[in-house]
Design an enzyme around this catalytic site. Structure first.
Site, PDB file in Angstrom:
ATOM      1  N   ARG A  94      42.746  35.434  50.446  1.00  0.00           N
ATOM      2  CA  ARG A  94      42.691  35.082  49.017  1.00  0.00           C
ATOM      3  C   ARG A  94      42.396  33.594  48.935  1.00  0.00           C
ATOM      4  NH1 ARG A  94      46.751  36.564  44.188  1.00  0.00           N
ATOM      5  NH2 ARG A  94      45.629  38.514  44.486  1.00  0.00           N
ATOM      6  N   HIS A 125      38.086  41.218  43.184  1.00  0.00           N
ATOM      7  CA  HIS A 125      39.379  41.599  43.764  1.00  0.00           C
ATOM      8  C   HIS A 125      39.288  43.104  44.035  1.00  0.00           C
ATOM      9  CE1 HIS A 125      43.505  41.742  44.730  1.00  0.00           C
ATOM     10  NE2 HIS A 125      44.055  41.228  43.647  1.00  0.00           N
TER      11      HIS A 125
HETATM   12  N1   CP Z   1      47.292  41.721  40.830  1.00  0.00           N
HETATM   13  C1   CP Z   1      47.458  40.732  41.724  1.00  0.00           C
HETATM   14  O1   CP Z   1      46.521  40.338  42.441  1.00  0.00           O
HETATM   15  O2   CP Z   1      48.733  40.225  41.803  1.00  0.00           O
HETATM   16  P1   CP Z   1      49.226  39.071  42.767  1.00  0.00           P
HETATM   17  O3   CP Z   1      48.580  37.777  42.300  1.00  0.00           O
HETATM   18  O4   CP Z   1      50.723  39.049  42.633  1.00  0.00           O
HETATM   19  O5   CP Z   1      48.774  39.383  44.167  1.00  0.00           O
END
Ligand code: CP
Length: 282
Positions: free
Chosen positions: A104, A132
């Site tokens: 990420r 994503h």
């Molecule tokens: N939906 C999502 O990516 O949540 P996080 O940022 O907690 O990983």
């Protein structure tokens, strides 16, 4: 499939294959001993340069339940905070013999860039405003469990569309599955050029949520007459009312649960090296 950088890496059959495997992986969650031997001897590194609760913890659980060795590295606390570049960090981690790298990063395109530097399989766990993909897959998985086949179903995606990587991945994923999608936002939160984009990808746009709701089978955010999805993290009172988030028809925690199964499925498809699908139901 070598990497999962974008939902565009998966055609309709690829999406269905991930979702079908996730269904068998989901059964593991209900077992007393939550462990499959599938990725024994493989190493997965979760490299998170942005905060995360759901994605990082579910990838960690997914890897561990598949018996991979899982290491978590975050931007804060790693040598990037001492000035090391992304490339040097990634090459350093890869040199330790990593099979899969879940990344990420706040920069759009970071996951694809990393895939060009190392031999490991790369999973995009959210890159800037770009995509994503595992979020879109778990959203589709959750909606299919609630609604059945999504072909012809009407999904409304409501909110800040300009900055949403979840939107971009969902538009591709839902289109692969034949769903009708309407994106809803006030003009200030509609991406520029949305008309051209909508025509190219085959979705609809609206500024008027009330007009869209009567025909929606699922709504990402808001309203209680239908099933409600939200990728999280939720800003209660701003993005979603508390009574909608906690409503009986809310699927928000089902999405979190599905996140582990879908991420097990993605790791399996990337790293199991063609081994037979684990008999998760046995
Ligand atoms: N939906 C999502 O990516 O949540 P996080 O940022 O907690 O990983």
């Amino acid at each position: 499939m070598r990497h999962l950088l974008s939902m565009r890496d998966l055609d309709r059959d690829g999406v269905l294959s991930i979702l079908d495997t996730a269904a068998s992986m989901h059964d593991v969650q209900r077992r007393e001993v939550k462990k499959l031997p599938t990725l024994r001897g493989r190493t997965v590194v979760n490299l998170f340069f942005e905060d995360s609760t759901r994605t990082r913890s579910s990838f960690e659980i997914a890897g561990k339940w598949l018996s991979a060795d899982v290491i978590n590295i975050s931007g804060k606390g790693s040598s990037t905070s001492k000035g090391e570049s992304l490339r040097d960090t990634v090459l350093t981690v890869a040199a330790m013999g990593v099979d899969g790298l879940v990344i990420r990063h706040h920069a759009s395109g970071a996951a694809r860039q990393v895939s060009q530097w190392v031999d490991a399989s790369i999973v995009n766990a959210g890159d800037g405003m770009h995509e994503h993909p595992t979020q879109a897959l778990l959203d589709a998985y959750t909606m299919r469990r609630a609604l059945g086949d999504l072909a012809g179903r009407h999904v409304a995606i409501v909110g800040d569309l300009t900055h949403s990587r979840v939107l971009r991945s969902n538009l591709i994923c839902l289109s692969r599955l034949g769903a009708r999608v309407t994106v809803v936002a006030p003009p200030t939160l509609m991406p520029s050029g949305i008309g051209t984009w909508a025509a190219a990808e085959g979705f609809e746009t609206s500024y008027d949520l009330d007009a869209v709701l009567p025909t929606a089978d699922a709504v990402m955010m808001l309203q209680v007459h239908t099933v409600i999805c939200h990728p999280g993290p939720m800003n209660r009172g701003l993005e979603i009312a508390a009574d909608a988030a906690d409503a009986a028809r809310s699927l928000i925690l089902d999405q979190v649960s599905a996140g582990v199964a879908v991420r097990m499925s993605v790791l399996y498809h990337l790293l199991a090296g063609g081994s037979a699908e684990p008999a998760a139901r046995s």
